[in-house]
Design a protein around this motif. Sequence first.
Motif, PDB file in Angstrom:
ATOM      1  N   CYS A 168      -9.468  -1.701  19.823  1.00  9.68           N
ATOM      2  CA  CYS A 168      -9.668  -1.790  17.694  1.00  9.68           C
ATOM      3  C   CYS A 168      -9.975  -0.301  17.661  1.00  9.68           C
ATOM      4  O   CYS A 168     -10.718   0.210  17.994  1.00  9.68           O
ATOM      5  CB  CYS A 168     -10.601  -3.028  17.407  1.00  9.68           C
ATOM      6  SG  CYS A 168     -11.536  -3.402  17.377  1.00  9.68           S
ATOM      7  N   ASN A 200      -9.913   0.222   8.386  1.00  9.35           N
ATOM      8  CA  ASN A 200      -8.136   0.363   7.969  1.00  9.35           C
ATOM      9  C   ASN A 200      -7.718   1.470   6.238  1.00  9.35           C
ATOM     10  O   ASN A 200      -7.353   1.738   6.438  1.00  9.35           O
ATOM     11  CB  ASN A 200      -7.843  -1.349   7.600  1.00  9.35           C
ATOM     12  CG  ASN A 200      -7.344  -2.013   9.242  1.00  9.35           C
ATOM     13  OD1 ASN A 200      -7.761  -1.527  10.069  1.00  9.35           O
ATOM     14  ND2 ASN A 200      -7.612  -3.467   8.982  1.00  9.35           N
ATOM     15  N   GLY A 206      -2.393  -3.362   3.886  1.00 17.21           N
ATOM     16  CA  GLY A 206      -2.350  -4.555   4.926  1.00 17.21           C
ATOM     17  C   GLY A 206      -3.143  -5.311   3.914  1.00 17.21           C
ATOM     18  O   GLY A 206      -4.028  -4.876   2.755  1.00 17.21           O
ATOM     19  N   MET A 260      -8.194  -2.888  12.443  1.00 19.30           N
ATOM     20  CA  MET A 260      -6.609  -3.330  13.442  1.00 19.30           C
ATOM     21  C   MET A 260      -6.853  -2.875  14.542  1.00 19.30           C
ATOM     22  O   MET A 260      -7.835  -2.157  15.406  1.00 19.30           O
ATOM     23  CB  MET A 260      -5.701  -1.846  12.813  1.00 19.30           C
ATOM     24  CG  MET A 260      -5.081  -2.195  11.384  1.00 19.30           C
ATOM     25  SD  MET A 260      -3.492  -1.219  11.237  1.00 19.30           S
ATOM     26  CE  MET A 260      -4.598   0.518  10.809  1.00 19.30           C
ATOM     27  N   GLU A 314      -1.741  -3.851  16.233  1.00 22.38           N
ATOM     28  CA  GLU A 314      -1.575  -3.907  14.572  1.00 22.38           C
ATOM     29  C   GLU A 314      -1.195  -2.408  14.259  1.00 22.38           C
ATOM     30  O   GLU A 314      -0.908  -2.035  13.297  1.00 22.38           O
ATOM     31  CB  GLU A 314      -2.809  -4.273  13.612  1.00 22.38           C
ATOM     32  CG  GLU A 314      -2.591  -6.122  13.447  1.00 22.38           C
ATOM     33  CD  GLU A 314      -3.619  -6.165  13.678  1.00 22.38           C
ATOM     34  OE1 GLU A 314      -3.983  -7.626  12.607  1.00 22.38           O
ATOM     35  OE2 GLU A 314      -5.169  -6.330  13.766  1.00 22.38           O
ATOM     36  N   TYR A 343       1.671  -0.716  12.947  1.00 28.04           N
ATOM     37  CA  TYR A 343       1.561  -0.132  11.695  1.00 28.04           C
ATOM     38  C   TYR A 343       2.167   2.423  11.932  1.00 28.04           C
ATOM     39  O   TYR A 343       2.714   2.110  11.317  1.00 28.04           O
ATOM     40  CB  TYR A 343      -0.001   0.458  11.100  1.00 28.04           C
ATOM     41  CG  TYR A 343      -0.193   1.770  10.138  1.00 28.04           C
ATOM     42  CD1 TYR A 343      -0.355   1.562   8.911  1.00 28.04           C
ATOM     43  CD2 TYR A 343      -0.310   2.934  10.274  1.00 28.04           C
ATOM     44  CE1 TYR A 343      -0.589   2.546   8.119  1.00 28.04           C
ATOM     45  CE2 TYR A 343      -1.166   3.864  10.038  1.00 28.04           C
ATOM     46  CZ  TYR A 343      -1.558   3.923   8.489  1.00 28.04           C
ATOM     47  OH  TYR A 343      -1.558   4.469   7.769  1.00 28.04           O
TER      48      TYR A 343
END
Length: 422
Positions: free
Chosen positions: A54, A59, A71, A78, A82, A86
């Motif tokens: 992650c 973010n 988001g 994220m 994710e 993105y």
Amino acid sequence: MTSTPRHVPVAVIGGGQAGLSVSYHLKQRGIEHLVFEKETAAHTWATQRWDTFCLVTPNWQCDLPGHRYDGPDPDGFMKKDEIVAYLKAFVAKVNPPIREGVAVTRVERRDDGIFSVRTSESDYTAKEVVVASGGYQMPIIPRMAERLPGSVIQIHSNQYRNPAQLPEGEVLVVGAGQSGAQIAEDLHLAGRKVHLAVGDAPRCARFYRGRDVVTWLADMGYYEMTVDNHPLRDGVRDNTNHYVTGRDGGRDIDLRRFALEGMKLYGLLEDYRDGSLRFRDDLQRSLDGADRTYNGINAAIDKFIAEKGIEAPAQEHYTPVWEPGEPVTSLDLAGSGVTSIVWCIGFTPDFRWLDASVFNGAGHPKHRRGVTSEDGVYFIGLPWLHTWGSGRLGAVGRDAEHIVQVIQTRLGVEQFALKVAV
């Protein structure tokens, strides 16, 4: 008969977030170009990260051109899937003129000043060349690895996915930078017995005095500091990143606490001989140095809070929870129970395909915010190209815009209202 190479005004080498950001700004200005990517656009995030990977920054710092994170969790981190989503959305938004699966094998300037661009597909020519392949092409594995027993499985951090891929037994993780510390934690949380060879990587707190440390540093202007204004100047580009994690909502990584819980810590791995791994007697120094940086960052935040009169909850500085005992400088590999090694000692760039007088004695490009002394050659996406965020999702877009402005001036192209579809 040899066909005439196709000419493009700008060749962008690399289809990661850096090359895509350049393409975005070139399209905004109506400048014809091609992006060459030997794999697929932004593939690294999907193919060279472990399963629990992650972001280590919030973010809200994801701010690719025309594609700021919007988001539901701006202060979160994220996860791998994710991040991939993105970036896929960014690729679709840019819709770059990209040649995927095409490797650039040679770039050199011809006598007429135009660059010859040889690829695995066909030959091209270009007036401007933007190197967006990054600084992390070749995994570093020391020569001592060749002398280790074949029974010990060895992988690099870019090959690591999860604890289950490694054979039963204990695991040696070499290197405690961002990847090494997080991979060691991943194995530790899975109940694996981990040996960790620690280097000189610094660390920082995840949260301090009620906020994420990254948010404090942003307010303090750290992420706007340019390499020219940094106390280390160009030397900051050689610094190892601080280890911390965004996992499970974010937390510190404290190697001393891992040791309390059974992880075995050693100093820098120096050699393998006579069946034993040899470590430097510097574990205490490395741990103390990491904590000194940790507390130093927090002290700078304390000073900022006091100067600005900000109300924030008080918090004590870090006190070590574990100290090394008698130094352990060797480990009998056969008797240790170690059946696998994960090398987490970084990468080195590979610019051998570029024939240009833009490199220093160590093989690193010489530039000023990505613009080199050789007309028509640019670099982007490198650590501290201009600011801390140059090699990240936060500021690479600003660097791309700067480079494209230089290109536009050189090409004499007038900007017109060509906008990337959003």
